[in-house]
Design an enzyme around this catalytic site. Structure first.
Site, PDB file in Angstrom:
ATOM      1  N   ASP A  22       0.839  -1.194   0.000  1.00 52.04           N
ATOM      2  CA  ASP A  22       0.000   0.000   0.000  1.00 52.04           C
ATOM      3  C   ASP A  22       0.880   1.253   0.000  1.00 52.04           C
ATOM      4  O   ASP A  22       1.992   1.253   0.540  1.00 52.04           O
ATOM      5  CB  ASP A  22      -0.884  -0.025   1.238  1.00 52.04           C
ATOM      6  CG  ASP A  22      -2.195   0.710   1.037  1.00 52.04           C
ATOM      7  OD1 ASP A  22      -2.539   0.998  -0.117  1.00 52.04           O
ATOM      8  OD2 ASP A  22      -2.890   0.969   2.038  1.00 52.04           O
ATOM      9  N   GLU A  69       0.793  -0.509  -5.034  1.00 53.56           N
ATOM     10  CA  GLU A  69      -0.344   0.416  -5.051  1.00 53.56           C
ATOM     11  C   GLU A  69       0.219   1.806  -5.370  1.00 53.56           C
ATOM     12  O   GLU A  69       0.623   2.558  -4.483  1.00 53.56           O
ATOM     13  CB  GLU A  69      -1.064   0.389  -3.688  1.00 53.56           C
ATOM     14  CG  GLU A  69      -2.397   1.137  -3.686  1.00 53.56           C
ATOM     15  CD  GLU A  69      -2.297   2.523  -3.088  1.00 53.56           C
ATOM     16  OE1 GLU A  69      -3.072   3.405  -3.509  1.00 53.56           O
ATOM     17  OE2 GLU A  69      -1.443   2.737  -2.206  1.00 53.56           O
ATOM     18  N   ASP A 122     -11.866   0.894  -1.765  1.00 57.79           N
ATOM     19  CA  ASP A 122     -12.184   2.282  -1.403  1.00 57.79           C
ATOM     20  C   ASP A 122     -13.115   2.960  -2.405  1.00 57.79           C
ATOM     21  O   ASP A 122     -13.520   4.105  -2.182  1.00 57.79           O
ATOM     22  CB  ASP A 122     -10.900   3.109  -1.293  1.00 57.79           C
ATOM     23  CG  ASP A 122     -10.131   2.823  -0.017  1.00 57.79           C
ATOM     24  OD1 ASP A 122     -10.751   2.392   0.973  1.00 57.79           O
ATOM     25  OD2 ASP A 122      -8.906   3.029   0.000  1.00 57.79           O
TER      26      ASP A 122
END
Length: 222
Positions: A22, A69, A122
């Protein structure tokens, strides 16, 4: 020696074959806010560990695959680090369709060393996303993907994602089931009401399985 990272990835590797790093851009540089600062404006950019960390992870974990990411504020330096790492980046279809601007997420710009998503945890569901789009963006997306009334938006996006050059395509189950915004997984910036969606027993019918199989075979993703 990146001991914390090695232990963290080793733990995750007991559960997963593929691990997403991430906020990958933070490996290139990150915004450091000193303790006691009243606001984050008092911070400054500092260099991240870059390829030193990437090299350690790659050398320790030969049996794991990583996804970077690389969303958000992506500088040329972050793009260079992604290329040097060899990790696939992320392409999000819900970010792609800007009628008046350029986008690296447009399907024809997906490279083979990438993972294409309809949306992440998300993002809103496709049905919710459609409700927030401007008419110009909606018209552009419809023309681009040749959306028809018979196929519909959800399956038009699934077709589009499967047709990209990305080595992997990920679609959320909510979008396979064509569910509304109330079924989204997570709303960023909120502290409650998230990660509660569950699929009902019987949702995956033989008809739906056959439809998924047809799309998957068509684009040689079996």
């Amino acid at each position: 020696g990146f001991g914390w990272w090695i232990r963290r990835i080793d733990g995750a590797g007991k559960l997963y074959d593929v691990i997403r790093i991430d906020h990958f851009r933070g490996l290139e540089s990150y915004w450091a806010v000193p303790y006691g600062a009243e606001t984050a404006k008092e911070g400054q950019w500092r260099p991240g560990p870059g390829m030193k960390l990437v090299g350690v992870l790659a050398s320790w974990f030969h049996d794991l695959s990583f996804i970077a990411e690389d969303l958000g504020y992506v500088t040329p330096e972050v793009k260079a680090l992604l290329a040097d790492s060899g990790f696939p980046g992320m392409k999000i279809l819900e970010f792609a369709f800007d009628a008046h601007g350029e986008s690296d997420y447009l399907p024809h710009r997906c490279t083979s060393n990438s993972v294409c998503y309809m949306g992440t945890h998300d993002n809103d569901t496709v049905q919710g996303w459609l409700e927030t789009m401007s008419k110009d963006d909606l018209d552009f997306a419809s023309r681009y993907m040749h959306i028809t009334e018979d196929e519909g938006w959800n399956w038009g996006l699934i077709r589009t994602g499967m047709a990209t050059a990305s080595n992997l395509f990920v679609v959320q189950m909510q979008d396979v089931l064509e569910l509304p915004a109330g079924c989204r997984m997570n709303t960023p910036g909120t502290s409650s009401g998230n990660w509660q969606w569950r699929m009902r027993a019987g949702s995956l019918t033989e008809e739906l399985a056959g439809k998924l199989l047809t799309y998957t075979k068509t684009f040689r993703r079996c």
